[in-house]
Structures are given as C-alpha cells and as structure tokens.
Design a protein around this motif. Structure first.
Motif, PDB file in Angstrom:
ATOM      1  N   TYR A 131       9.458   0.738  -6.282  1.00  0.00           N
ATOM      2  CA  TYR A 131       9.955   1.288  -5.213  1.00  0.00           C
ATOM      3  C   TYR A 131      11.347   1.520  -5.382  1.00  0.00           C
ATOM      4  CZ  TYR A 131      11.563   1.931  -0.445  1.00  0.00           C
ATOM      5  OH  TYR A 131      12.136   2.413   0.965  1.00  0.00           O
ATOM      6  N   ASN A 132      12.170   2.428  -5.464  1.00  0.00           N
ATOM      7  CA  ASN A 132      13.527   2.591  -5.875  1.00  0.00           C
ATOM      8  C   ASN A 132      13.851   2.050  -7.124  1.00  0.00           C
ATOM      9  OD1 ASN A 132      14.194   4.143  -3.357  1.00  0.00           O
ATOM     10  ND2 ASN A 132      14.716   2.340  -2.226  1.00  0.00           N
ATOM     11  N   GLY A 133      13.003   2.221  -7.957  1.00  0.00           N
ATOM     12  CA  GLY A 133      13.217   1.600  -9.447  1.00  0.00           C
ATOM     13  C   GLY A 133      12.639   0.218  -9.568  1.00  0.00           C
ATOM     14  N   LYS A 134      12.323  -0.485  -8.687  1.00  0.00           N
ATOM     15  CA  LYS A 134      12.136  -2.000  -8.677  1.00  0.00           C
ATOM     16  C   LYS A 134      10.674  -2.162  -8.949  1.00  0.00           C
ATOM     17  CE  LYS A 134      16.280  -3.615  -6.302  1.00  0.00           C
ATOM     18  NZ  LYS A 134      16.678  -4.331  -5.332  1.00  0.00           N
ATOM     19  N   ARG A 135      10.153  -2.941  -9.952  1.00  0.00           N
ATOM     20  CA  ARG A 135       8.775  -3.291  -9.913  1.00  0.00           C
ATOM     21  C   ARG A 135       8.136  -4.116  -8.868  1.00  0.00           C
ATOM     22  NH1 ARG A 135       7.610  -3.969 -16.152  1.00  0.00           N
ATOM     23  NH2 ARG A 135       7.941  -2.031 -16.999  1.00  0.00           N
ATOM     24  N   ARG A 170       2.570   1.283 -17.219  1.00  0.00           N
ATOM     25  CA  ARG A 170       2.488   2.591 -16.535  1.00  0.00           C
ATOM     26  C   ARG A 170       3.227   2.237 -15.183  1.00  0.00           C
ATOM     27  NH1 ARG A 170       2.761   8.307 -16.568  1.00  0.00           N
ATOM     28  NH2 ARG A 170       1.574   8.962 -14.646  1.00  0.00           N
ATOM     29  N   GLU A 171       4.551   2.675 -14.858  1.00  0.00           N
ATOM     30  CA  GLU A 171       4.974   2.436 -13.658  1.00  0.00           C
ATOM     31  C   GLU A 171       4.799   3.673 -12.743  1.00  0.00           C
ATOM     32  OE1 GLU A 171       9.456   2.219 -14.291  1.00  0.00           O
ATOM     33  OE2 GLU A 171       8.933  -0.101 -14.835  1.00  0.00           O
ATOM     34  N   ILE A 172       4.367   3.256 -11.423  1.00  0.00           N
ATOM     35  CA  ILE A 172       3.869   4.274 -10.610  1.00  0.00           C
ATOM     36  C   ILE A 172       4.741   4.268  -9.426  1.00  0.00           C
ATOM     37  CG2 ILE A 172       1.975   5.094  -9.171  1.00  0.00           C
ATOM     38  CD1 ILE A 172       1.186   4.738 -12.161  1.00  0.00           C
ATOM     39  N   PRO A 173       5.900   5.184  -9.057  1.00  0.00           N
ATOM     40  CA  PRO A 173       6.570   5.310  -8.177  1.00  0.00           C
ATOM     41  C   PRO A 173       5.682   5.603  -6.764  1.00  0.00           C
ATOM     42  CG  PRO A 173       7.411   6.703  -9.899  1.00  0.00           C
ATOM     43  CD  PRO A 173       5.977   6.409 -10.116  1.00  0.00           C
ATOM     44  N   VAL A 174       6.099   4.816  -5.716  1.00  0.00           N
ATOM     45  CA  VAL A 174       5.579   4.810  -4.581  1.00  0.00           C
ATOM     46  C   VAL A 174       6.506   4.872  -3.419  1.00  0.00           C
ATOM     47  CG1 VAL A 174       3.231   3.901  -5.118  1.00  0.00           C
ATOM     48  CG2 VAL A 174       4.891   2.231  -4.258  1.00  0.00           C
ATOM     49  N   ASP A 175       6.077   5.322  -2.278  1.00  0.00           N
ATOM     50  CA  ASP A 175       7.012   5.222  -1.214  1.00  0.00           C
ATOM     51  C   ASP A 175       6.734   4.234  -0.492  1.00  0.00           C
ATOM     52  OD1 ASP A 175       8.999   5.742   0.799  1.00  0.00           O
ATOM     53  OD2 ASP A 175       7.989   7.521   1.548  1.00  0.00           O
ATOM     54  N   ASP A 176       6.636   2.905  -0.734  1.00  0.00           N
ATOM     55  CA  ASP A 176       6.256   1.671  -0.013  1.00  0.00           C
ATOM     56  C   ASP A 176       6.988   0.456  -0.269  1.00  0.00           C
ATOM     57  OD1 ASP A 176       4.821  -0.026   1.089  1.00  0.00           O
ATOM     58  OD2 ASP A 176       2.860   0.030   0.115  1.00  0.00           O
ATOM     59  N   GLY A 178       6.995  -2.155   1.080  1.00  0.00           N
ATOM     60  CA  GLY A 178       5.864  -3.364   1.316  1.00  0.00           C
ATOM     61  C   GLY A 178       5.594  -3.788  -0.300  1.00  0.00           C
ATOM     62  N   ILE A 179       5.782  -3.179  -1.336  1.00  0.00           N
ATOM     63  CA  ILE A 179       5.295  -3.734  -2.778  1.00  0.00           C
ATOM     64  C   ILE A 179       6.319  -4.794  -2.992  1.00  0.00           C
ATOM     65  CG2 ILE A 179       4.300  -1.621  -3.395  1.00  0.00           C
ATOM     66  CD1 ILE A 179       6.687  -1.236  -5.289  1.00  0.00           C
ATOM     67  N   LEU A 180       7.565  -4.786  -2.589  1.00  0.00           N
ATOM     68  CA  LEU A 180       8.708  -5.715  -2.818  1.00  0.00           C
ATOM     69  C   LEU A 180       8.645  -6.795  -1.686  1.00  0.00           C
ATOM     70  CD1 LEU A 180      11.326  -3.201  -3.512  1.00  0.00           C
ATOM     71  CD2 LEU A 180       9.774  -4.263  -5.290  1.00  0.00           C
ATOM     72  N   LYS A 181       7.763  -6.751  -0.579  1.00  0.00           N
ATOM     73  CA  LYS A 181       7.997  -7.848   0.572  1.00  0.00           C
ATOM     74  C   LYS A 181       6.887  -8.766   0.409  1.00  0.00           C
ATOM     75  CE  LYS A 181       9.440  -8.131   5.163  1.00  0.00           C
ATOM     76  NZ  LYS A 181       9.800  -7.324   6.276  1.00  0.00           N
ATOM     77  N   ASP A 182       6.982  -9.842  -0.260  1.00  0.00           N
ATOM     78  CA  ASP A 182       6.096 -10.892   0.056  1.00  0.00           C
ATOM     79  C   ASP A 182       6.750 -12.088   0.982  1.00  0.00           C
ATOM     80  OD1 ASP A 182       7.838 -11.734  -2.041  1.00  0.00           O
ATOM     81  OD2 ASP A 182       6.391 -13.343  -2.752  1.00  0.00           O
ATOM     82  N   ILE A 183       5.711 -12.889   1.397  1.00  0.00           N
ATOM     83  CA  ILE A 183       6.435 -13.745   2.347  1.00  0.00           C
ATOM     84  C   ILE A 183       6.376 -15.347   1.876  1.00  0.00           C
ATOM     85  CG2 ILE A 183       5.885 -14.549   4.896  1.00  0.00           C
ATOM     86  CD1 ILE A 183       4.855 -11.982   5.782  1.00  0.00           C
ATOM     87  N   ASP A 184       7.553 -15.639   2.029  1.00  0.00           N
ATOM     88  CA  ASP A 184       7.674 -17.285   1.345  1.00  0.00           C
ATOM     89  C   ASP A 184       8.210 -18.145   2.485  1.00  0.00           C
ATOM     90  OD1 ASP A 184       7.073 -16.486  -1.279  1.00  0.00           O
ATOM     91  OD2 ASP A 184       8.986 -15.749  -1.570  1.00  0.00           O
ATOM     92  N   ARG A 185       8.521 -17.655   3.528  1.00  0.00           N
ATOM     93  CA  ARG A 185       9.158 -18.468   4.729  1.00  0.00           C
ATOM     94  C   ARG A 185       8.826 -17.940   5.990  1.00  0.00           C
ATOM     95  NH1 ARG A 185      12.664 -18.764   0.356  1.00  0.00           N
ATOM     96  NH2 ARG A 185      13.422 -20.786  -0.191  1.00  0.00           N
TER      97      ARG A 185
END
Length: 192
Positions: A131-135, A170-176, A178-185
């Motif tokens: 998402y925006n170039g970030k895995r 294989r990098e798959i660009p997505v409009d999401d 949420g792929i970068l947002k996990d919950i730690d706190r």
C-alpha cells in the motif's frame, strides 16, 4: 489438487497490549472475531494458530467449525509459532500447497484484499501486499517455502523469508491501508 489455507496467527502473548487482545472488544464483536469475519467466505480454509494454554479459545473455534493448530513453542515468538503451525499443516493436511499467513490483530483488512492475494497466490509462490509502496500483511507462501517456514525461530515470522527471497517476491499493490495496520495497544483500536 491444489489447496490453500488461511493461517491466522493468534498465539501471541499480547505483551504490549496488556491483556488478551484477541478478546478485546471491537465494534459488536472481538478483535479476533472481526479478523476471522473478514475471511468468512473462506471459512473452510481458515486455520487458527493458538498457544498451548488457549483451551477456551480452542473451544470457541471448535464451535465455529474452525480448525486450530497448537503452537507448542508460542512463548518463544512468532517464528516458532509459524514453524509449529506449518509442521502440523504438513503432517495433517499434506494436500495443502499454499498458505496465506494472516495476523489475528488486523481487523481493518478488506475482504477484497484477501480475494486478490488468494488469486495471486495460485500463480506465484511468494506474495505480499503493498500500500503506497509499503509491504504489509497477510503474506502468501507456496509449498516451496514450507521448509523455510518450518525452520523459523524467534519473533520475526515470515519477514526473514521475504528479506532473503529477492526477486521471487511478488508484490501486489492494493488500495487497502488495513494491510499496514495491526493493533499492538488498546489506544490503536478505533471504530470499525
């Protein structure tokens, strides 16, 4: 027959969260259930990785007809948990050729992202969304990576394999996002 499982990693200790984040309220359900709901259309393919002391959670999953794998070495980190799960998967379900490794604390992930990743995993041995170039996560592994997954240790998970795979990823660009947002706190939980 080629088959894929969605391996939901839920064996962590939630140290940074301060409580069992899998059971933390999220909307009208829990954090883990919300993550499972995002993959509900593939329920027969879901396998949840839990710790050896997660008896109550295992009962809950059984009621939902979801298979649980026990990560005996969960306290040693994500790498150990993933290795334990792939060993069990290979031993009990040898027909499985691919797995999409999904974190239990990613309730913002879009269903459409899972659809795209599962489709791409049928064509490629190693897929990762961007998402925006970030895995981000979840990450898909073909059978050719199962031995490497079974050799993981520590707390890094499959990230080590991605770092060493070079052009095979294989990098798959997505409009999401949420792929970068996990919950730690707890304060990271916002309304669904």
């Amino acid at each position: 027959m080629n088959q894929t499982v969605i391996l939901v990693m839920a064996a962590g200790s939630s140290r940074r969260f301060g409580a069992d984040k899998r059971q933390a309220p999220f909307g009208d359900t829990t954090l883990l259930q919300s993550t499972l709901d995002s993959a509900a259309q593939w329920q027969e393919s879901i396998r949840v990785v839990i710790g050896p002391d997660d008896n109550k959670l295992q009962e809950q999953l059984t009621r939902q007809q979801i298979t649980a794998y026990i990560a005996a070495n969960a306290k040693q980190g994500m790498g150990h948990s993933l290795a334990d799960a792939i060993q069990q998967l290979s031993a009990t379900e040898p027909e499985i050729n691919r797995c999409l490794v999904m974190l239990a604390d990613m309730p913002y992930l879009k269903n459409s992202t899972l659809t795209v990743l599962l489709s791409e995993l049928e064509k490629h041995e190693l897929v990762v969304p961007t998402y925006n170039g970030k895995r981000g996560n979840p990450v898909g592994f073909g059978r050719s990576y199962f031995d490497a997954l079974m050799g993981l240790t520590g707390d890094k998970g499959g990230k080590v394999i991605l770092q060493n795979a070079g052009d095979a990823v294989r990098e798959i660009p997505v409009d999401d996002p949420g792929i970068l947002k996990d919950i730690d706190r707890p304060e990271q939980i916002t309304k669904p």
